[in-house]
Design an enzyme around this catalytic site. Structure first.
Site, mmCIF file in Angstrom:
data_model
loop_
_atom_site.group_PDB
_atom_site.id
_atom_site.type_symbol
_atom_site.label_atom_id
_atom_site.label_comp_id
_atom_site.label_asym_id
_atom_site.label_seq_id
_atom_site.Cartn_x
_atom_site.Cartn_y
_atom_site.Cartn_z
ATOM 1 N N MET A 131 -14.734 -8.247 -2.969
ATOM 2 C CA MET A 131 -15.304 -9.281 -2.104
ATOM 3 C C MET A 131 -14.983 -10.788 -2.528
ATOM 4 O O MET A 131 -15.604 -11.223 -3.101
ATOM 5 C CB MET A 131 -16.921 -9.301 -2.055
ATOM 6 C CG MET A 131 -17.473 -10.320 -1.329
ATOM 7 S SD MET A 131 -17.122 -10.242 0.456
ATOM 8 C CE MET A 131 -17.628 -11.889 1.095
ATOM 9 N N THR A 177 0.949 -1.227 -0.093
ATOM 10 C CA THR A 177 0.016 -0.171 -0.111
ATOM 11 C C THR A 177 0.912 1.169 -0.091
ATOM 12 O O THR A 177 0.178 2.348 -0.220
ATOM 13 C CB THR A 177 -0.982 0.061 1.371
ATOM 14 O OG1 THR A 177 -0.070 -0.193 2.446
ATOM 15 C CG2 THR A 177 -1.843 -1.291 1.139
ATOM 16 N N TRP A 198 -0.646 7.693 9.514
ATOM 17 C CA TRP A 198 0.222 7.541 8.346
ATOM 18 C C TRP A 198 0.221 9.199 7.743
ATOM 19 O O TRP A 198 1.062 9.693 6.765
ATOM 20 C CB TRP A 198 -0.065 6.663 7.427
ATOM 21 C CG TRP A 198 -1.721 6.732 6.635
ATOM 22 C CD1 TRP A 198 -2.937 6.463 7.202
ATOM 23 C CD2 TRP A 198 -2.096 7.422 5.729
ATOM 24 N NE1 TRP A 198 -3.832 6.682 6.383
ATOM 25 C CE2 TRP A 198 -3.430 7.681 5.388
ATOM 26 C CE3 TRP A 198 -1.228 8.587 4.747
ATOM 27 C CZ2 TRP A 198 -4.088 7.991 4.645
ATOM 28 C CZ3 TRP A 198 -2.070 9.147 3.938
ATOM 29 C CH2 TRP A 198 -3.323 9.055 3.787
ATOM 30 N N ASP A 242 0.862 -1.933 18.988
ATOM 31 C CA ASP A 242 0.638 -1.346 17.577
ATOM 32 C C ASP A 242 1.281 0.146 17.501
ATOM 33 O O ASP A 242 0.733 0.659 16.514
ATOM 34 C CB ASP A 242 -0.967 -1.280 16.967
ATOM 35 C CG ASP A 242 -1.235 -1.219 15.627
ATOM 36 O OD1 ASP A 242 -0.110 -1.522 14.710
ATOM 37 O OD2 ASP A 242 -2.195 -0.700 15.244
#
Length: 701
Positions: free
Chosen positions: A662, A172, A400, A312
């Site tokens: 999906m 990404t 981010w 995290d």
């Protein structure tokens, strides 16, 4: 690696080392995601300024979509070089546009199978492209680094960057140029992967080196010297099968003078160190900033922001390079506001810690010890034996979205978040290669409902407050802040016109006075904005551009009551100039109608419905949201048409709608599981038909 047709014969480079070093001489260009190698997201243009900003209007807009697929978040900052704009969209799509008019020159649609949407944490997003010579580089969601001709959009070379396609890696992030190398990382920290970056020759696509960010199973060998060093900070009986995490899914930076590539690494997998590395340890190089020689791939220095991280707390956030005066001495510094809530200033040549202070509410550590560079733990963050409310929660004090620095004011402008997270140990944790391997349960205010007992653990209640903060990095103090509605607001642009510009999750583009934070102008877009704006000039006219489109990790967290809540989430690239026109709003969202149930369906036992609800929470809610929650960017499964109910098993098990993202779930769900999920959905839909009131679901958004 496969080669494609060569690009245009034009030899004039779009971007090279000299042009990047001398970017200050070309204020109208935007050469990298942060404009120059310093990544300050600062424009020296000043035609649009404090006095003229009221005249700002729309110059043009461009619809961003991907083969008619479900709308997804837009997170890239466009680049503009010599009158052409290059930017990316979901899945790794690339667009080349005339920067003055928006006319499309070419478009690259990567052949990514929709089933890849299953393998990701946080949306099929893409954070931008890199330019070098006459090539455009992009990473596709399914793991390929592609070099395109900047003139035609045709593939020059393509390389598979994944070391293991059985694990749930994805890409990404944007590629990064360092010398004659193009570097790419990957995503998937929660999906049980082992982080690394790969460097390729910009001309041929040949692999130059690979740097792993965490060690693998020692029984399988040590790939490079840094892994021998890192392995000493992990238990010998670590859960090597869990991957370890440390993925490089965010930002990098490169100093061409020092010839150092700066890489921020991600969170642990799983989060709790007592499962990941039972004997403890710092667990290098999780949540770290690495300085790497791009010629050799060898580590020069490292700084770990969160040793033994369990929350995290990625350090993948945007890094700013600057020269600042400290104690009468001009220092070359690197600045970062990572998730853990502390603002770090490091000497970028040596990695020496110069300062670190909290820029949001922090309770897991009291401070950073200047002598050791380590956080001093309070104990409030240890949730091994009982739930703990931790500040910041896993969204972090800063996610981010790029921050900006103005050399005129000396301030850094941070899209900051004050948010708690309720962390609960998962005592039954076992590694699942197809699932999310957090090893903990988290309740976050972004995704209600938070169980009532935990509200009592937080002074003032469990809530999120977002801000745009102006931070003095030398004196490590807040100068001003403007509150924002929660929902992950956008990245930031600062300009020499005395402006700070930010898009909001609520669907606005805001213009602040850089010294005071006063709001000078607000333009309603109607679409939530996460990306950072940028600015460029063509023939003496200044423009401001931003990509608007909400989704990604925040796919089901549209801020209720905001402008964007009332309109369809249609991705757009918007460009503004002085004396431009008005912005058209997307089509409004209409009230949801509850369709009738299928005429016939099998009877369900209460146990079936309960199991279906549990499975829905495990596999479906991340994208589709729970009944009564805030609106999601994805279809509402509580209001399905009879025809969709009839195809439900085909959709979930066979991937009938995989082209739209999906994917099939036949590797983790059985036919009985799917019928039980459907039983739960039908039961909930029946309640709605019988008159249950869910204003969040039915009112026009």
């Amino acid at each position: 690696m496969s080669n494609a047709s060569p690009h245009s014969a034009s030899a004039t480079p779009l971007v090279d080392a000299n042009r990047l070093r001398q970017a200050g001489r070309e204020p109208g260009q935007w050469l990298t995601s942060g404009r120059t190698f310093r990544q300050q997201h600062f424009s020296p243009l000043k035609q649009i300024n404090r006095q003229t900003v009221q005249r700002l209007g729309l110059a043009w807009e461009y619809p961003v979509n991907y083969r008619g697929r479900v709308q997804h978040g837009l997170e890239a900052t466009p680049l503009v070089v010599d009158g052409l704009m290059y930017t990316s969209g979901p899945w790794g799509t690339v667009y080349a546009l005339d920067a003055a008019t928006g006319k499309e020159h070419w478009r690259y649609d990567p052949p990514v199978d929709g089933s890849w949407a299953r393998r990701i944490c946080c949306g099929v997003v893409n954070r931008g492209v890199a330019l070098w010579q006459r090539q455009v580089f992009v990473g596709t969601l399914d793991g390929y680094l592609v070099a395109l001709s900047a003139d035609t959009g045709k593939e020059i070379w393509t390389v598979d960057t994944f070391v293991n396609r059985d694990r749930h890696y994805s890409i990404t992030s944007a590629p990064w140029i360092a010398g004659d190398k193009v570097i790419i990382g990957n995503s998937g920290g929660e999906r049980g992967v082992r982080g690394y970056i790969s460097a390729y020759d910009v001309h041929s696509g040949e692999l130059a080196w690979r740097f792993y960010t965490v060690p693998g199973d020692p029984a399988k060998g040590i790939e490079h010297p840094e892994m021998a060093m890192a392995a000493k900070t992990w238990s010998a009986d670590s859960s090597w099968q869990s991957g370890g995490g440390g993925t490089v899914w965010g930002h990098m930076a490169y100093d061409p003078t020092l010839n150092l590539l700066y890489v921020g690494t991600g969170n642990a997998s799983p989060y709790p160190i007592w499962y990941r590395s039972p004997g403890g340890g710092d667990n290098l190089f999780l949540a770290s900033i690495l300085a790497i020689n791009p010629d050799t791939g060898r580590l020069v220095w490292h700084y770990q922001t969160t040793p033994g991280e369990i929350w995290d707390y990625t350090a993948t956030q945007h890094m700013v390079l600057a020269e600042v005066e400290i104690d009468g001495q001009l220092r070359q510094v690197l600045m970062q506001a990572p998730k853990n809530g502390f603002f770090y200033m490091l000497d970028r040549a040596t990695g020496e810690l110069l300062s670190a202070e909290p820029y949001v509410r922090v309770n897991w550590a009291s401070h950073i010890d200047k002598a050791t560079g380590r956080p001093v733990l309070t104990g409030q963050g240890n949730y091994q034996h009982k739930p703990k409310v931790v500040f910041p929660g896993s969204p972090g004090g800063h996610n981010w979205m790029p921050m900006a620095m103005s050399p005129d004011t000396g301030l850094v402008y941070i899209p900051a978040i004050d948010n708690p997270g309720v962390y609960i140990n998962s005592p039954q944790y076992q590694f699942n290669p197809s699932g999310f391997n957090t090893g903990s349960i988290q309740y976050l205010p972004y995704w209600p409902p938070v169980p009532e007992p935990f509200h009592q653990l937080v002074e003032g209640g469990i809530k999120v407050q977002e801000y745009l903060k102006a931070w003095d990095p030398v004196n490590q103090k807040l100068v001003w802040q403007q509150p924002l509605k929660g929902g992950m607001n956008g990245g930031v642009l600062a300009t020499a016109g005395g402006l700070v510009i930010q898009g909001t999750a609520t669907g606005e583009l805001r213009f602040y006075e850089a010294n005071s934070g006063a709001i000078l102008k607000t333009i309603t877009i109607g679409t939530g904005i996460m990306a950072a704006p940028m600015s460029f000039a063509i023939q003496g006219e200044q423009y401001i551009a931003v990509m608007a489109g909400y989704g990604g990790a925040m796919s089901r967290a549209f801020p209720e009551g905001a402008a964007a809540y009332h309109y369809q989430n249609q991705g757009r690239l918007l460009v503004f100039k002085l004396d431009g026109g008005s912005v058209s709003l997307p089509p409004p969202v209409t009230p949801l109608e509850i369709p009738p149930l299928p005429e016939k369906w099998p009877g369900f036992e209460q146990a079936d419905i309960q199991q279906g609800q549990a499975l829905f929470g495990q596999y479906c809610v991340a994208c589709h949201g729970a009944n009564g929650q805030v609106r999601s960017a994805y279809p509402n499964l509580y209001t399905l048409q009879p025809a969709i109910h009839a195809l439900f098993e085909n959709i979930v098990l066979e991937g009938l709608f995989s082209a739209g993202g999906m994917a099939a779930f036949n590797d983790v769900l059985s036919a009985t599981d799917v019928r039980n999920i459907q039983a739960y959905l039908i039961t909930e839909q029946q309640k709605l038909l019988q008159g249950a009131t869910l204003e969040q679901l039915l009112s026009p958004h």
